[in-house]
Design a protein around this motif. Structure first.
Motif, PDB file in Angstrom:
ATOM      1  N   GLY A   1       0.814  -1.210   0.000  1.00  0.00           N
ATOM      2  CA  GLY A   1       0.000   0.000   0.000  1.00  0.00           C
ATOM      3  C   GLY A   1       0.844   1.255   0.000  1.00  0.00           C
ATOM      4  N   LEU A   2       1.904   1.269   0.791  1.00  0.00           N
ATOM      5  CA  LEU A   2       2.771   2.451   0.864  1.00  0.00           C
ATOM      6  C   LEU A   2       3.563   2.635  -0.424  1.00  0.00           C
ATOM      7  CD1 LEU A   2       3.992   1.995   4.533  1.00  0.00           C
ATOM      8  CD2 LEU A   2       2.635   3.914   3.673  1.00  0.00           C
ATOM      9  N   LEU A   3       3.994   1.544  -1.023  1.00  0.00           N
ATOM     10  CA  LEU A   3       4.727   1.618  -2.288  1.00  0.00           C
ATOM     11  C   LEU A   3       3.828   2.196  -3.379  1.00  0.00           C
ATOM     12  CD1 LEU A   3       7.434   0.963  -3.579  1.00  0.00           C
ATOM     13  CD2 LEU A   3       6.694  -1.404  -3.845  1.00  0.00           C
ATOM     14  N   ARG A   4       2.597   1.725  -3.423  1.00  0.00           N
ATOM     15  CA  ARG A   4       1.636   2.221  -4.427  1.00  0.00           C
ATOM     16  C   ARG A   4       1.273   3.678  -4.165  1.00  0.00           C
ATOM     17  NH1 ARG A   4      -4.439   1.119  -5.031  1.00  0.00           N
ATOM     18  NH2 ARG A   4      -4.847   1.489  -7.249  1.00  0.00           N
TER      19      ARG A   4
ATOM     20  N   VAL B   1       6.756  -1.985 -12.405  1.00  0.00           N
ATOM     21  CA  VAL B   1       5.593  -2.865 -12.296  1.00  0.00           C
ATOM     22  C   VAL B   1       5.949  -4.105 -11.477  1.00  0.00           C
ATOM     23  CG1 VAL B   1       4.012  -4.357 -13.612  1.00  0.00           C
ATOM     24  CG2 VAL B   1       4.449  -2.029 -14.382  1.00  0.00           C
ATOM     25  N   GLY B   2       7.233  -4.431 -11.409  1.00  0.00           N
ATOM     26  CA  GLY B   2       7.674  -5.543 -10.573  1.00  0.00           C
ATOM     27  C   GLY B   2       7.325  -5.375  -9.106  1.00  0.00           C
ATOM     28  N   ALA B   3       6.965  -4.160  -8.697  1.00  0.00           N
ATOM     29  CA  ALA B   3       6.494  -3.936  -7.331  1.00  0.00           C
ATOM     30  C   ALA B   3       5.246  -4.753  -7.038  1.00  0.00           C
ATOM     31  CB  ALA B   3       6.215  -2.448  -7.110  1.00  0.00           C
ATOM     32  N   HIS B   4       4.560  -5.206  -8.086  1.00  0.00           N
ATOM     33  CA  HIS B   4       3.372  -6.041  -7.897  1.00  0.00           C
ATOM     34  C   HIS B   4       3.704  -7.384  -7.256  1.00  0.00           C
ATOM     35  CE1 HIS B   4       0.765  -3.778 -11.105  1.00  0.00           C
ATOM     36  NE2 HIS B   4       0.979  -3.081  -9.997  1.00  0.00           N
TER      37      HIS B   4
ATOM     38  N   PHE C   1       7.066 -12.740  -9.496  1.00  0.00           N
ATOM     39  CA  PHE C   1       6.045 -12.028 -10.277  1.00  0.00           C
ATOM     40  C   PHE C   1       6.353 -12.135 -11.772  1.00  0.00           C
ATOM     41  CE2 PHE C   1       5.135  -8.076 -12.600  1.00  0.00           C
ATOM     42  CZ  PHE C   1       3.749  -8.066 -12.548  1.00  0.00           C
ATOM     43  N   PHE C   2       7.621 -11.964 -12.138  1.00  0.00           N
ATOM     44  CA  PHE C   2       8.005 -12.022 -13.554  1.00  0.00           C
ATOM     45  C   PHE C   2       7.870 -13.436 -14.108  1.00  0.00           C
ATOM     46  CE2 PHE C   2      10.374  -8.405 -11.763  1.00  0.00           C
ATOM     47  CZ  PHE C   2       9.865  -7.400 -12.563  1.00  0.00           C
ATOM     48  N   LYS C   3       8.141 -14.433 -13.287  1.00  0.00           N
ATOM     49  CA  LYS C   3       7.931 -15.815 -13.717  1.00  0.00           C
ATOM     50  C   LYS C   3       6.449 -16.052 -14.004  1.00  0.00           C
ATOM     51  CE  LYS C   3      11.771 -17.501 -10.858  1.00  0.00           C
ATOM     52  NZ  LYS C   3      12.671 -18.064 -11.869  1.00  0.00           N
ATOM     53  N   ASN C   4       5.591 -15.480 -13.185  1.00  0.00           N
ATOM     54  CA  ASN C   4       4.152 -15.623 -13.396  1.00  0.00           C
ATOM     55  C   ASN C   4       3.712 -14.981 -14.707  1.00  0.00           C
ATOM     56  OD1 ASN C   4       3.686 -17.021 -10.995  1.00  0.00           O
ATOM     57  ND2 ASN C   4       3.393 -15.149  -9.819  1.00  0.00           N
ATOM     58  N   VAL C   5       4.212 -13.789 -14.980  1.00  0.00           N
ATOM     59  CA  VAL C   5       3.861 -13.116 -16.240  1.00  0.00           C
ATOM     60  C   VAL C   5       4.356 -13.941 -17.427  1.00  0.00           C
ATOM     61  CG1 VAL C   5       4.302 -11.069 -17.654  1.00  0.00           C
ATOM     62  CG2 VAL C   5       3.779 -10.813 -15.217  1.00  0.00           C
ATOM     63  N   ARG C   6       5.561 -14.439 -17.344  1.00  0.00           N
ATOM     64  CA  ARG C   6       6.119 -15.282 -18.416  1.00  0.00           C
ATOM     65  C   ARG C   6       5.271 -16.532 -18.652  1.00  0.00           C
ATOM     66  NH1 ARG C   6      11.219 -18.403 -16.578  1.00  0.00           N
ATOM     67  NH2 ARG C   6       9.506 -19.433 -15.476  1.00  0.00           N
ATOM     68  N   ASP C   7       4.741 -17.092 -17.566  1.00  0.00           N
ATOM     69  CA  ASP C   7       4.016 -18.362 -17.661  1.00  0.00           C
ATOM     70  C   ASP C   7       2.506 -18.203 -17.829  1.00  0.00           C
ATOM     71  OD1 ASP C   7       6.481 -19.542 -17.291  1.00  0.00           O
ATOM     72  OD2 ASP C   7       6.208 -19.858 -15.135  1.00  0.00           O
ATOM     73  N   GLY C   8       2.047 -16.962 -18.077  1.00  0.00           N
ATOM     74  CA  GLY C   8       0.612 -16.738 -18.282  1.00  0.00           C
ATOM     75  C   GLY C   8      -0.180 -16.672 -17.001  1.00  0.00           C
TER      76      GLY C   8
ATOM     77  N   SER D   1      -2.983  -5.560 -17.750  1.00  0.00           N
ATOM     78  CA  SER D   1      -1.842  -4.700 -18.075  1.00  0.00           C
ATOM     79  C   SER D   1      -0.517  -5.382 -17.746  1.00  0.00           C
ATOM     80  CB  SER D   1      -1.952  -3.375 -17.315  1.00  0.00           C
ATOM     81  OG  SER D   1      -2.044  -3.594 -15.913  1.00  0.00           O
ATOM     82  N   ASP D   2      -0.495  -6.206 -16.689  1.00  0.00           N
ATOM     83  CA  ASP D   2       0.728  -6.937 -16.342  1.00  0.00           C
ATOM     84  C   ASP D   2       1.015  -8.016 -17.383  1.00  0.00           C
ATOM     85  OD1 ASP D   2       0.922  -5.410 -14.078  1.00  0.00           O
ATOM     86  OD2 ASP D   2       0.344  -6.988 -12.681  1.00  0.00           O
ATOM     87  N   GLN D   3       0.001  -8.789 -17.744  1.00  0.00           N
ATOM     88  CA  GLN D   3       0.202  -9.875 -18.689  1.00  0.00           C
ATOM     89  C   GLN D   3       0.614  -9.365 -20.063  1.00  0.00           C
ATOM     90  OE1 GLN D   3       0.145 -13.231 -17.707  1.00  0.00           O
ATOM     91  NE2 GLN D   3       1.262 -13.246 -19.643  1.00  0.00           N
ATOM     92  N   ARG D   4       0.159  -8.171 -20.417  1.00  0.00           N
ATOM     93  CA  ARG D   4       0.513  -7.593 -21.718  1.00  0.00           C
ATOM     94  C   ARG D   4       2.004  -7.291 -21.839  1.00  0.00           C
ATOM     95  NH1 ARG D   4      -4.753  -3.591 -22.500  1.00  0.00           N
ATOM     96  NH2 ARG D   4      -5.967  -5.013 -23.798  1.00  0.00           N
TER      97      ARG D   4
END
Length: 321
Positions: free
Chosen positions: A55-58, A181-184, A247-254, A260-263
């Motif tokens: 929350g604070l990062l966002r 976006v990696g903050a996600h 998080f990046f592994k998740n985006v890579r793997d669908g 917006s993250d998956q894109r």
């Protein structure tokens, strides 16, 4: 050891690049305990609720994208930035207010709310097992806060071209976009913001084909079609409380939850950065993200800052003086 030394040198170069406006250790004489007080305040709230870190990062991110990093998102009022539609889910205001009240008691009129936000964002990452860095300080608080000026905030529905444009308008490139976006990795979102991808993506009842179909079933259990749209779901299904590269592994793997993250995986330029972070050698690539994220945060937290005689130092973060 070489990687750590390189990281330090890179971060030092970035800090020196903004030294004309901001400086590391700005409060070393005027309020020597400033950073320690912010840290202890964030840590106390984090110990009660670790999700406050995201929350604070966002909160800091949303502040910087409107009027620059000037604490304008903290102002209350019906027409204030805080009440813009993209900001309605922001959290962490009480943490900033808590730190500010302690600092005003110790060093009245010295430490800006904008700097407290920047320091709290850094401390939130550090407490979540992420990197730490020296935050250049010296920001002053803005005197304008309008919800109408928040239209340029990134949205979960934004295609890559729009994301790229919004970041470029703030002096941030594709690499910064993916890194920030990696903050996600420690973030959460409401079912409301991605449920359409599960049940009616093409207006014919289909799910978004870019989501791993096994993951669709899991998400449907978390967010039923007629369930509570305000239910919060972790954006990193594997290690939601740890600041890492999963998080990046998740985006890579669908397995990205926000569209917006998956894109990021569907665009040649941004997918290269995602792949570099996701990779196969977890340790080394984790270190690389640890190096890049502080650089991107220092760059972002220097957007359109107010210094010297600009703006003010608020007595209360939620109100102009």
């Amino acid at each position: 050891m070489e990687a750590i030394r390189f990281a330090f040198l890179v971060i030092l170069v970035v800090i020196l690049g903004v030294e004309g406006q901001l400086g590391s250790g700005f409060y070393s004489s005027s309020c020597p305990r400033a950073e320690d007080i912010v840290r202890s305040t964030v840590e106390a709230h984090f110990n009660r609720d670790p999700t406050i870190a995201a929350g604070l990062l966002r909160l800091h991110f949303h502040d910087c994208f409107v009027q620059g990093c000037d604490g304008s998102v903290l102002i209350t009022g019906s027409s204030a930035e805080r009440n813009a539609q993209p900001n309605l889910g922001l959290r962490g205001f009480e943490v900033i207010d808590d730190a500010k009240s302690q600092l005003e008691a110790l060093c009245p009129g010295v430490v800006s709310c904008a700097d407290i936000l920047a320091l709290a964002a850094r401390d939130s990452v550090d407490l979540s097992d992420g990197p730490s860095w020296s935050v250049p300080t010296g920001r002053r608080d803005g005197r304008v806060s309008l919800s109408s000026q928040a239209s340029n905030l990134p949205s979960p529905l934004d295609p890559i071209a729009v994301q790229r444009q919004k970041f470029a308008a703030k002096g941030l490139d594709d690499h910064d976009l993916v890194t920030l976006v990696g903050a996600h990795t420690i973030g959460q979102t409401n079912c409301l913001f991605f449920r359409y991808r599960l049940y009616n993506f093409t207006s014919t009842g289909n799910s978004d084909p870019t989501i791993n179909q096994a993951f669709v079933s899991q998400l449907k259990q978390l967010c039923p079609i007629d369930g509570d749209g305000s239910k919060r779901v972790a954006l990193d299904k594997d290690s939601q409380m740890k600041f890492d590269v999963s998080f990046f592994k998740n985006v890579r793997d669908g397995n990205g939850i926000l569209e917006s993250d998956q894109r990021l995986w569907g665009d040649a330029a941004t997918s290269d950065v995602v792949q570099n972070y996701a990779g196969s050698i977890r340790g080394l690539l984790g270190i690389r993200f640890d190096i890049d994220f502080p650089k991107a945060m220092i760059k972002m937290s220097s957007i359109e800052v107010k210094t010297d005689t600009e703006g003010e130092i608020r007595k209360v973060c939620s109100n102009f003086n």
